[in-house]
Motif scaffolding. Structure first.
Motif, PDB file in Angstrom:
ATOM      1  N   LYS B 120      -8.393 -53.573  -5.592  1.00  0.00           N
ATOM      2  CA  LYS B 120      -7.525 -53.096  -6.624  1.00  0.00           C
ATOM      3  C   LYS B 120      -8.312 -52.085  -7.400  1.00  0.00           C
ATOM      4  CE  LYS B 120      -8.644 -56.736  -9.926  1.00  0.00           C
ATOM      5  NZ  LYS B 120      -8.342 -57.919 -10.832  1.00  0.00           N
ATOM      6  N   GLN B 121      -7.343 -51.288  -8.228  1.00  0.00           N
ATOM      7  CA  GLN B 121      -8.070 -50.485  -9.118  1.00  0.00           C
ATOM      8  C   GLN B 121      -7.484 -50.732 -10.223  1.00  0.00           C
ATOM      9  OE1 GLN B 121      -8.570 -46.153  -7.171  1.00  0.00           O
ATOM     10  NE2 GLN B 121      -6.709 -46.827  -6.988  1.00  0.00           N
ATOM     11  N   THR B 122      -8.461 -51.068 -11.442  1.00  0.00           N
ATOM     12  CA  THR B 122      -7.938 -51.083 -12.934  1.00  0.00           C
ATOM     13  C   THR B 122      -7.496 -49.935 -13.490  1.00  0.00           C
ATOM     14  OG1 THR B 122     -10.240 -51.265 -13.479  1.00  0.00           O
ATOM     15  CG2 THR B 122      -9.266 -53.213 -12.910  1.00  0.00           C
ATOM     16  N   LEU B 123      -8.045 -48.701 -13.082  1.00  0.00           N
ATOM     17  CA  LEU B 123      -7.521 -47.464 -13.769  1.00  0.00           C
ATOM     18  C   LEU B 123      -7.334 -46.677 -12.581  1.00  0.00           C
ATOM     19  CD1 LEU B 123     -10.010 -47.180 -16.654  1.00  0.00           C
ATOM     20  CD2 LEU B 123      -7.695 -47.097 -17.109  1.00  0.00           C
ATOM     21  N   GLY B 124      -6.409 -47.072 -11.471  1.00  0.00           N
ATOM     22  CA  GLY B 124      -5.908 -45.907 -10.543  1.00  0.00           C
ATOM     23  C   GLY B 124      -5.812 -44.707 -11.084  1.00  0.00           C
TER      24      GLY B 124
END
Lengths: 169, 331
Positions: B120-124
């Motif tokens: 996952k990305q928290t700041l994609g």
């Protein structure tokens, strides 16, 4: 403590050990960690020490933006006066290395990378030129002061077109 | 054995049993092969289960049933057939942005073909500080470090090249439905299924390295998307009706990418134009192109080998290399 030996000889760097290395980096004060074995290398950088938008990857440049540099500015004021006369012919241009669209800031609602009279360092990011969604950060080849911004945000630029004039140190 | 050693043993056990689904392995045999104790093998198998692997486990036997639904380096590597791209592969559970991490790794000393993935990305990142919705366990967020030996002005076509590699990958799962919206989005049924973000880093006006990032919606259900993008986004699962192995899809994408990238320095998009045109959602359409505060309306008629869009405006051909494109809806 470090499970480095498990990396040695392993064709791929394994996820679980990377996770451990990251935990180690997170829990300590170290900024980054590089593990090298058999030509395989892993470098882990503490996220707190990196910018969130990624455009300011150059730590030198980042510092230059963050620090207001009051001390330096004071020291330079007297020196700037005599230099001003010859400065006109001294100006260096930062040019666009490719055809594209000029963007002065990393995001529409954020501050521009640089503005007139701002001091910049060599290698500092001054703008983005975008072509076909490829974002190209343009770095200054010169350290000095931004004398003039020659183009507006969002305008198309040609190859070699002058974007900024810099008064070099 | 401590936890770290056990996890390492778990990896070894996995590589042993991974390829032989449904075969029964005696724990004592594995212990002998891996120069270990039976009770450690048993503990290692428990760890594999905790990682999501499907194992049938008794005190004396292990049977591999199914892989974990994970985007780990181990899983991607299991399917990987590339020579360079992804042969150095680093996967994370969570990152702010795979592009940012890849860029930090590449800064100063970039190795061609390193791939960074995250669950996952928290700041994609999208373009200009826009975000890319990057939830856990259902997508793939991939960044590739490349150091192409090409002049700077030839770099922009890399976005479209990557979009093509993605389209070719998705075609297998959703045949005949995949479209590329010039230059960097991949659409199915006019909804976004993947987006490419390419970032170029230069040194002395030469390419230092390029980070090619892609976010792919794979196994989301419609209700998984936030309300704001629910009508704009789709996933490969929604279109194909099947849950897709994310690690396998990632490996397939990397292989398509490598194939396209190999011929790029010599011919740019020359060899792939036919396919790019066939996938294009814009060609033949009337479009509005916005660049900054300027706007232009015309018909998209071609894409050239540099990746630029050719638009006919008042019977004059204009070569377009930037801006936001919208298709004019026919009445």
């Amino acid at each position: 403590m470090l499970p480095i030996r498990y990396l040695a000889g392993d064709k791929k760097v394994r996820e679980s050990y990377i996770k451990k290395l990251i935990r180690l980096v997170e829990e300590s004060d170290i900024e980054s960690l590089e593990v090298s074995s058999w030509g395989r290398r892993v470098k882990i950088v503490h996220s707190n020490n990196s910018s969130s938008n990624g455009f300011n990857r150059n730590p030198v440049a980042l510092e230059a933006i963050v620090k207001p540099l009051p001390v330096q500015a004071e020291a330079e004021t007297p020196a700037e006066q005599p230099a001003a006369a010859k400065a006109v012919s001294n100006l260096k241009a930062i040019k666009s290395p490719m055809v594209g669209t000029f963007y002065s800031s990393p995001a529409p609602d954020s501050d521009p990378y640089v503005s007139v009279n701002q001091r910049i360092n060599t290698g500092q990011v001054v703008c983005i030129v975008e072509a076909m969604k490829l974002m190209n950060e343009i770095e200054s080849e010169y350290g000095g002061r931004i004398a003039k911004v020659l183009i507006e945000n969002g305008k198309p630029v040609e190859f070699g077109q002058e974007l900024f004039l810099v008064e070099p140190d | 054995m401590n936890q770290v050693e056990l996890e390492q043993l778990a990896d070894q056990v996995l590589s042993y049993i991974r390829k032989k689904r449904k075969q029964i392995f005696a724990i004592s045999t594995l212990a002998k092969k891996l120069k270990s104790e039976s009770f450690d093998i048993y503990k290692a198998a428990k760890i594999l289960k905790s990682w999501g692997y499907g194992l049938k486990l008794s005190k004396s036997e292990i049977t591999f049933r199914h892989a974990a639904d994970t985007l780990s380096a181990t899983e991607i590597n299991f399917y990987l057939k590339t020579k360079i791209i992804g042969q150095n592969l680093i996967s994370f559970q969570s990152l702010k942005s795979t592009n940012d991490l890849a860029s930090q790794m590449a800064a100063g000393d970039a190795d061609e073909g390193i791939v960074v993935t995250s669950e996952k990305q928290t700041l994609g990142k999208g373009r200009f500080g826009r975000s890319w919705y990057s939830p856990e366990k259902v997508g793939a967020y991939i960044s590739i470090i490349i150091t192409p030996k090409i002049p700077l002005e030839k770099a922009p076509g890399l976005s479209i090249m990557t979009a093509l590699a993605a389209a070719e990958t998705f075609e297998k799962y959703c045949p005949g439905k995949v479209k590329i919206k010039w230059p960097n989005d991949i659409l199915i049924g006019n909804r976004k299924v993947a987006g490419v973000l390419t970032e170029l880093y230069t040194k002395n006006n030469k390419i230092d390295y390029v980070i090619v990032g892609i976010g792919i919606n794979i196994n989301q259900k419609q209700k998984d998307f936030p309300q704001t993008i629910r009508k704009l986004a789709t996933s490969l699962r929604q279109v194909s009706g099947k849950k897709i192995n994310r690690a396998k899809l990632t490996a397939e994408f990397l292989q398509h990418f490598e194939k396209e990238y190999k011929s790029y320095p010599k011919s740019q998009l020359g060899g792939s134009l036919k396919r790019i045109r066939a996938y294009s959602s814009l060609l033949g359409q009337t479009i509005i192109l916005k660049t900054g505060d300027k706007s232009l309306t015309g018909q998209a008629i071609d894409i050239n080998k540099t990746g630029a869009l050719i638009v006919e405006v008042d019977s004059e051909k204009v070569t377009v290399s930037g801006g936001e494109v919208t298709v004019v809806k026919r009445p």
